[in-house]
Design an enzyme around this catalytic site. Structure first.
Site, PDB file in Angstrom:
ATOM      1  N   GLY A 104       0.862  -1.178   0.000  1.00  8.99           N
ATOM      2  CA  GLY A 104       0.000   0.000   0.000  1.00  8.99           C
ATOM      3  C   GLY A 104       0.893   1.220   0.000  1.00  8.99           C
ATOM      4  O   GLY A 104       1.849   1.294  -0.766  1.00  8.99           O
ATOM      5  N   GLU A 105       0.642   2.159   0.880  1.00  7.33           N
ATOM      6  CA  GLU A 105       1.486   3.350   1.034  1.00  7.33           C
ATOM      7  C   GLU A 105       2.067   3.345   2.437  1.00  7.33           C
ATOM      8  O   GLU A 105       1.327   3.512   3.408  1.00  7.33           O
ATOM      9  CB  GLU A 105       0.652   4.619   0.831  1.00  7.33           C
ATOM     10  N   SER A 106       3.371   3.162   2.530  1.00  6.31           N
ATOM     11  CA  SER A 106       3.980   3.054   3.857  1.00  6.31           C
ATOM     12  C   SER A 106       3.824   4.351   4.656  1.00  6.31           C
ATOM     13  O   SER A 106       3.702   4.313   5.882  1.00  6.31           O
ATOM     14  CB  SER A 106       5.443   2.655   3.745  1.00  6.31           C
ATOM     15  N   CYS A 149       6.104  -5.270   0.495  1.00  5.54           N
ATOM     16  CA  CYS A 149       6.250  -3.951  -0.119  1.00  5.54           C
ATOM     17  C   CYS A 149       6.161  -2.819   0.926  1.00  5.54           C
ATOM     18  O   CYS A 149       7.099  -2.654   1.687  1.00  5.54           O
ATOM     19  CB  CYS A 149       5.230  -3.821  -1.244  1.00  5.54           C
ATOM     20  N   ARG A 202       6.138  -0.316  -7.528  1.00  9.95           N
ATOM     21  CA  ARG A 202       6.776   0.786  -6.784  1.00  9.95           C
ATOM     22  C   ARG A 202       7.517   0.223  -5.562  1.00  9.95           C
ATOM     23  O   ARG A 202       7.302   0.620  -4.425  1.00  9.95           O
ATOM     24  CB  ARG A 202       5.740   1.846  -6.376  1.00  9.95           C
ATOM     25  N   HIS A 249       5.065  -8.849  -4.293  1.00 10.22           N
ATOM     26  CA  HIS A 249       3.718  -9.117  -3.769  1.00 10.22           C
ATOM     27  C   HIS A 249       3.305 -10.583  -3.925  1.00 10.22           C
ATOM     28  O   HIS A 249       2.559 -10.919  -4.846  1.00 10.22           O
ATOM     29  CB  HIS A 249       2.698  -8.235  -4.504  1.00 10.22           C
ATOM     30  N   GLU A 284       1.103 -12.044  -2.430  1.00 13.54           N
ATOM     31  CA  GLU A 284      -0.363 -12.141  -2.285  1.00 13.54           C
ATOM     32  C   GLU A 284      -1.090 -11.912  -3.606  1.00 13.54           C
ATOM     33  O   GLU A 284      -2.297 -12.140  -3.691  1.00 13.54           O
ATOM     34  CB  GLU A 284      -0.857 -11.144  -1.211  1.00 13.54           C
TER      35      GLU A 284
HETATM   36  N1  GLN Z   1       6.517   2.357  -2.485  1.00 12.90           N
HETATM   37  C1  GLN Z   1       5.385   2.178  -1.636  1.00 12.90           C
HETATM   38  C2  GLN Z   1       5.662   2.694  -0.250  1.00 12.90           C
HETATM   39  O1  GLN Z   1       6.779   2.819   0.150  1.00 12.90           O
HETATM   40  C3  GLN Z   1       5.021   0.708  -1.535  1.00 12.90           C
HETATM   41  C4  GLN Z   1       4.323   0.244  -2.777  1.00 12.90           C
HETATM   42  C5  GLN Z   1       3.534  -1.011  -2.576  1.00 12.90           C
HETATM   43  O2  GLN Z   1       3.272  -1.433  -1.452  1.00 12.90           O
HETATM   44  N2  GLN Z   1       3.093  -1.587  -3.663  1.00 12.90           N
HETATM   45  O3  GLN Z   1       4.730   2.944   0.456  1.00 12.90           O
END
Ligand code: GLN
Length: 194
Positions: A55-57, A84, A140, A175, A177
């Site tokens: 997701g978005e860290s 991720c 990403r 990923h 999952e």
């Molecule tokens: N680059 C994203 C982050 O640091 C992670 C991307 C992802 O979880 N697919 O939040």
């Protein structure tokens, strides 16, 4: 067996993690186990394993604190399966001050390590402990740029380490999952003695 797996459900690809762990338990013949969405700190000590999704860290980091879950995750005595953004959160050090990492793995992580040109890609990579290579989906993705002695790299590509184990925790830049291949989920549960 009755294993209890939780998926941190603050932001990210939660439902994909839930269904991947459900498929894994079925494949292991565990029909008494369960996989649940976790939104409250008090649920965490009841789990054997916790997944921290992609997701978005930056967002997940903020929501962990907003929901007062940091302490419960840091003290969790089960295994953490992080993908991720989850990998970014497990690190000791992250190259972005907007993320307040949990420091549960002795590694330094670079967020968005592949830049814009290679935002998403797939690669077939060997992973330590798997007989055949794994088809990995990177979105990403971060990489680990340095690790401490307790952290065991399981897979690397040119940019850095993309799969890593430290004790009962495992983290992946990619990923697992999002693919039908549950070998890494099984490896994670087996590592916990499940
Ligand atoms: N680059 C994203 C982050 O640091 C992670 C991307 C992802 O979880 N697919 O939040």
């Amino acid at each position: 067996m009755g294993v209890r797996v939780g998926v941190l459900s603050l932001q990210g690809d939660v439902s994909e993690h839930i269904s991947a762990f459900r498929r894994t338990l079925v494949s292991m013949g565990d029909d008494t186990g369960c996989v649940v969405a976790v939104r409250h700190a008090k649920e965490i000590p009841l789990l054997d394993a916790l997944a921290i999704p992609g997701g978005e860290s930056t967002t997940i980091s903020r929501l962990i604190d907003k929901n007062s879950m940091r302490n419960a995750i840091e003290r969790f005595d089960g295994g953490i399966f992080a993908t991720c953004a989850g990998m970014v959160l497990l690190a000791r050090e992250v190259d972005d001050t907007r993320v307040r990492p949990l420091g549960l793995m002795d590694m330094e992580v670079a967020r968005n390590a592949f830049g814009r040109q290679r935002e998403s890609f797939e690669a077939i990579i060997p992973v330590k402990g798997l007989e055949d290579p794994y088809h990995a989906i990177f979105i990403r993705a971060p990489v680990a740029t340095a690790t401490g002695a307790a952290a065991e790299p399981l897979a690397s590509i040119d940019a850095g380490i993309v799969a890593i184990r430290e004790g009962r925790h495992m983290a992946f830049s990619f990923h697992p999952e999002l693919t039908p291949d549950i070998r890494l989920h099984r490896m994670f549960l087996k590592n916990l003695g499940i």
